[in-house]
Structure formats: C-alpha cells, structure tokens
Write a protein that holds these residues in place. Structure first.
Motif, short mmCIF file in Angstrom:
data_model
loop_
_atom_site.label_atom_id
_atom_site.label_comp_id
_atom_site.label_asym_id
_atom_site.label_seq_id
_atom_site.Cartn_x
_atom_site.Cartn_y
_atom_site.Cartn_z
N LYS A 194 40.67 30.06 32.12
CA LYS A 194 41.24 30.64 30.90
C LYS A 194 41.60 32.11 31.09
O LYS A 194 42.28 32.71 30.27
CB LYS A 194 40.25 30.52 29.72
N PHE A 195 41.10 32.70 32.17
CA PHE A 195 41.41 34.09 32.51
C PHE A 195 42.42 34.05 33.65
O PHE A 195 42.10 33.60 34.75
CB PHE A 195 40.15 34.85 32.93
N ASP A 196 43.59 34.54 33.41
CA ASP A 196 44.69 34.45 34.38
C ASP A 196 44.28 34.91 35.77
O ASP A 196 43.92 36.07 35.98
CB ASP A 196 45.89 35.27 33.91
N GLY A 197 44.35 33.98 36.72
CA GLY A 197 44.14 34.32 38.12
C GLY A 197 42.71 34.58 38.55
O GLY A 197 42.48 34.98 39.69
N MET A 198 41.73 34.38 37.68
CA MET A 198 40.34 34.68 38.05
C MET A 198 39.82 33.62 39.02
O MET A 198 39.95 32.43 38.79
CB MET A 198 39.46 34.69 36.79
N THR A 199 39.24 34.08 40.11
CA THR A 199 38.65 33.18 41.10
C THR A 199 37.13 33.31 41.06
O THR A 199 36.59 34.30 40.53
CB THR A 199 39.13 33.52 42.52
N LEU A 200 36.46 32.35 41.66
CA LEU A 200 35.00 32.44 41.76
C LEU A 200 34.57 33.67 42.55
O LEU A 200 33.61 34.34 42.19
CB LEU A 200 34.43 31.19 42.44
N GLN A 201 35.30 33.97 43.60
CA GLN A 201 34.96 35.13 44.42
C GLN A 201 35.05 36.42 43.60
O GLN A 201 34.17 37.28 43.68
CB GLN A 201 35.89 35.23 45.65
N GLN A 202 36.12 36.54 42.82
CA GLN A 202 36.26 37.73 41.97
C GLN A 202 35.16 37.78 40.92
O GLN A 202 34.59 38.83 40.65
CB GLN A 202 37.62 37.73 41.28
N PHE A 203 34.87 36.63 40.33
CA PHE A 203 33.87 36.57 39.26
C PHE A 203 32.50 37.00 39.76
O PHE A 203 31.80 37.77 39.12
CB PHE A 203 33.81 35.15 38.68
N PHE A 204 32.12 36.50 40.93
CA PHE A 204 30.77 36.76 41.44
C PHE A 204 30.63 38.05 42.23
O PHE A 204 29.52 38.41 42.62
CB PHE A 204 30.30 35.57 42.30
N LYS A 205 31.72 38.79 42.43
CA LYS A 205 31.64 39.99 43.28
C LYS A 205 30.70 41.05 42.70
O LYS A 205 30.10 41.82 43.45
CB LYS A 205 33.01 40.58 43.56
#
Length: 85
Positions: free
Chosen positions: A70-81
């Motif tokens: 739902k967040f444009d372009g958000m990846t797991l890697q970005q989320f967990f950084k």
C-alpha cells in the motif's frame, strides 16, 4: 482440540513493537494522521491494522507484504533497515 496460542518471548514482542512503530511512521509520512482512515482507504481491516501498529498481535509475513504494498515502492529491505533485531 483447540490450539493454544504460543507465548512470545520478550525479544519477539520487542520486534512486533518495532514493526508496529515502523508501520505507524510510514502511515504518518504518507499523510495519514489516523490509522483508521488509512486502513479504510487502503481496504485493510481497521481493527486488525490498529493491532499491528500497536504491536499487539503477531503479524504474518504475507500480511506485512500486503500492507507494504500500500506504500508505493516499499520493499521488505527498506522496511526493516531501521529495525534492530
């Protein structure tokens, strides 16, 4: 026979709280001051999403992926950084 809920460790609970805080930060950075409005507009169960942000329930990875979508372009890697586990 009913399944018992697994007791989470303190470390697991801390991780759920960190995930919830990161979800809240993403939501607010997207311009939503209220989690209910965000969940409603994005088609997510409002009550359940509130529990995810509060870190009160064990979120499945597939559910997290759907929310991050739902967040444009958000990846797991970005989320967990920014989450230290």
């Amino acid at each position: 026979m009913a399944k018992r809920k697994k007791e989470l460790t303190d470390k697991e609970n801390d991780l759920l709280k960190a995930i919830g805080a990161e979800l809240e930060k993403l939501r607010k950075n997207s311009g939503y001051t209220n989690y209910e409005n965000f969940a409603f507009e994005k088609g997510i169960n409002r009550s359940q999403y509130g529990k995810y942000e509060a870190g009160n329930v064990d979120i499945q990875i597939t559910t997290l992926l759907k929310i991050l979508g739902k967040f444009d372009g958000m990846t797991l890697q970005q989320f967990f950084k920014n989450i230290d586990y």
